[in-house]
Scaffold this motif. Structure first.
Motif, PDB file in Angstrom:
ATOM      1  N   ARG A  27      87.346   5.144  37.676  1.00 30.95           N
ATOM      2  CA  ARG A  27      87.761   5.260  36.324  1.00 30.95           C
ATOM      3  C   ARG A  27      88.297   4.101  35.053  1.00 30.95           C
ATOM      4  O   ARG A  27      88.940   3.540  35.139  1.00 30.95           O
ATOM      5  CB  ARG A  27      88.012   6.524  35.826  1.00 30.95           C
ATOM      6  N   ARG A  28      87.745   3.819  33.706  1.00 34.84           N
ATOM      7  CA  ARG A  28      88.252   2.768  32.791  1.00 34.84           C
ATOM      8  C   ARG A  28      88.276   3.360  32.017  1.00 34.84           C
ATOM      9  O   ARG A  28      87.407   3.595  30.803  1.00 34.84           O
ATOM     10  CB  ARG A  28      87.332   1.443  33.126  1.00 34.84           C
ATOM     11  N   PRO A  29      89.122   2.564  30.917  1.00 39.83           N
ATOM     12  CA  PRO A  29      89.546   2.810  29.000  1.00 39.83           C
ATOM     13  C   PRO A  29      87.953   1.764  28.812  1.00 39.83           C
ATOM     14  O   PRO A  29      88.109   0.687  29.474  1.00 39.83           O
ATOM     15  CB  PRO A  29      90.359   2.148  28.858  1.00 39.83           C
ATOM     16  N   GLY A  30      88.054   2.327  27.694  1.00 48.11           N
ATOM     17  CA  GLY A  30      87.006   1.787  26.675  1.00 48.11           C
ATOM     18  C   GLY A  30      85.456   0.732  26.933  1.00 48.11           C
ATOM     19  O   GLY A  30      84.587   1.937  28.121  1.00 48.11           O
ATOM     20  N   ASP A  31      84.672   0.254  26.333  1.00 43.97           N
ATOM     21  CA  ASP A  31      83.438   0.199  26.734  1.00 43.97           C
ATOM     22  C   ASP A  31      82.756   0.129  27.840  1.00 43.97           C
ATOM     23  O   ASP A  31      83.213  -1.912  27.199  1.00 43.97           O
ATOM     24  CB  ASP A  31      82.724   0.641  25.052  1.00 43.97           C
ATOM     25  N   TRP A  32      81.700  -0.202  28.066  1.00 47.27           N
ATOM     26  CA  TRP A  32      81.095  -1.012  29.219  1.00 47.27           C
ATOM     27  C   TRP A  32      79.892  -1.519  29.014  1.00 47.27           C
ATOM     28  O   TRP A  32      79.434   0.001  29.242  1.00 47.27           O
ATOM     29  CB  TRP A  32      81.941  -1.013  30.665  1.00 47.27           C
ATOM     30  N   ASP A  33      78.986  -1.680  29.938  1.00 51.47           N
ATOM     31  CA  ASP A  33      77.396  -2.188  29.781  1.00 51.47           C
ATOM     32  C   ASP A  33      77.352  -1.793  31.591  1.00 51.47           C
ATOM     33  O   ASP A  33      77.097  -2.415  32.161  1.00 51.47           O
ATOM     34  CB  ASP A  33      76.952  -3.091  29.730  1.00 51.47           C
ATOM     35  N   VAL A  34      76.417  -0.465  31.630  1.00 50.83           N
ATOM     36  CA  VAL A  34      75.802   0.415  33.014  1.00 50.83           C
ATOM     37  C   VAL A  34      75.338  -0.579  33.304  1.00 50.83           C
ATOM     38  O   VAL A  34      74.439   0.069  34.990  1.00 50.83           O
ATOM     39  CB  VAL A  34      75.834   1.952  32.612  1.00 50.83           C
ATOM     40  N   ARG A  35      74.558  -1.053  32.139  1.00 49.37           N
ATOM     41  CA  ARG A  35      73.385  -2.008  32.801  1.00 49.37           C
ATOM     42  C   ARG A  35      73.141  -3.498  33.514  1.00 49.37           C
ATOM     43  O   ARG A  35      72.203  -3.647  34.431  1.00 49.37           O
ATOM     44  CB  ARG A  35      71.794  -2.135  32.000  1.00 49.37           C
ATOM     45  N   THR A  36      74.350  -3.576  33.444  1.00 56.62           N
ATOM     46  CA  THR A  36      74.641  -5.117  34.378  1.00 56.62           C
ATOM     47  C   THR A  36      76.134  -4.838  35.420  1.00 56.62           C
ATOM     48  O   THR A  36      76.544  -4.038  35.641  1.00 56.62           O
ATOM     49  CB  THR A  36      75.785  -5.600  33.278  1.00 56.62           C
ATOM     50  N   PRO A  37      74.592  -6.453  36.555  1.00 53.74           N
ATOM     51  CA  PRO A  37      75.181  -4.830  37.664  1.00 53.74           C
ATOM     52  C   PRO A  37      77.074  -5.625  38.306  1.00 53.74           C
ATOM     53  O   PRO A  37      76.912  -5.232  39.428  1.00 53.74           O
ATOM     54  CB  PRO A  37      74.141  -6.056  38.814  1.00 53.74           C
ATOM     55  N   GLN A  38      77.245  -6.537  37.235  1.00 56.67           N
ATOM     56  CA  GLN A  38      78.378  -7.182  37.696  1.00 56.67           C
ATOM     57  C   GLN A  38      79.780  -6.404  37.637  1.00 56.67           C
ATOM     58  O   GLN A  38      80.516  -6.620  37.294  1.00 56.67           O
ATOM     59  CB  GLN A  38      78.175  -9.005  36.635  1.00 56.67           C
ATOM     60  N   GLU A  39      78.928  -5.346  36.489  1.00 53.33           N
ATOM     61  CA  GLU A  39      79.900  -4.526  36.175  1.00 53.33           C
ATOM     62  C   GLU A  39      80.512  -3.386  36.971  1.00 53.33           C
ATOM     63  O   GLU A  39      81.366  -2.381  36.654  1.00 53.33           O
ATOM     64  CB  GLU A  39      80.063  -3.718  34.764  1.00 53.33           C
TER      65      GLU A  39
END
Length: 129
Positions: free
Chosen positions: A103-115
């Motif tokens: 779990r993390r705050p904020g927005d992030w791109d799930v389509r990016t493997p590095q995330e």
């Protein structure tokens, strides 16, 4: 330490179906896992986003190539995420991997493997024409 193990891959004819499973565990408890995703990788190609779901079963998202054909689901009591794949075509061939994110705050791109954090060893899916 988070461990993920994929299973359910195999050989199927075009138009057929497969169901993949991702069984996960965490030394700190599975509650540390907020979201699980499936990626796939064909030989000589980059890893590609397939689908994701929260451990509680919400927040589903799909990559464009599989939209309408694949369904991701979560059974948190069994610590397992599934990927039901229907109407398979040869372009779906590749190694399918599952991965997790805390779990993390904020927005992030799930389509990016590095995330994403941890990865399983993958399960091979081969679709014949």
């Amino acid at each position: 330490q988070v461990q993920l193990v994929e299973s359910g891959g195999g050989l199927v004819q075009a138009g057929g179906s497969l169901r993949l499973s991702c069984a996960y565990s965490a030394s700190g408890g599975t509650s540390t896992i907020d979201r699980v995703a499936w990626f796939r990788q064909a030989p000589g190609k980059a890893r590609e986003f397939v689908a994701t779901v929260t451990r509680s079963g919400g927040g589903t998202l799909y990559g464009d190539p599989v939209k309408g054909r694949f369904t991701i689901s979560s059974d948190y009591l069994k610590n397992t995420v599934y990927l039901q794949m229907n109407s398979l075509n040869p372009e779906d061939t590749g190694v399918y991997y599952c991965t997790d994110a805390a779990r993390r705050p904020g927005d992030w791109d799930v389509r990016t493997p590095q995330e994403w954090q941890n990865w399983g060893q993958g399960t091979q899916v081969t679709v014949s024409s």
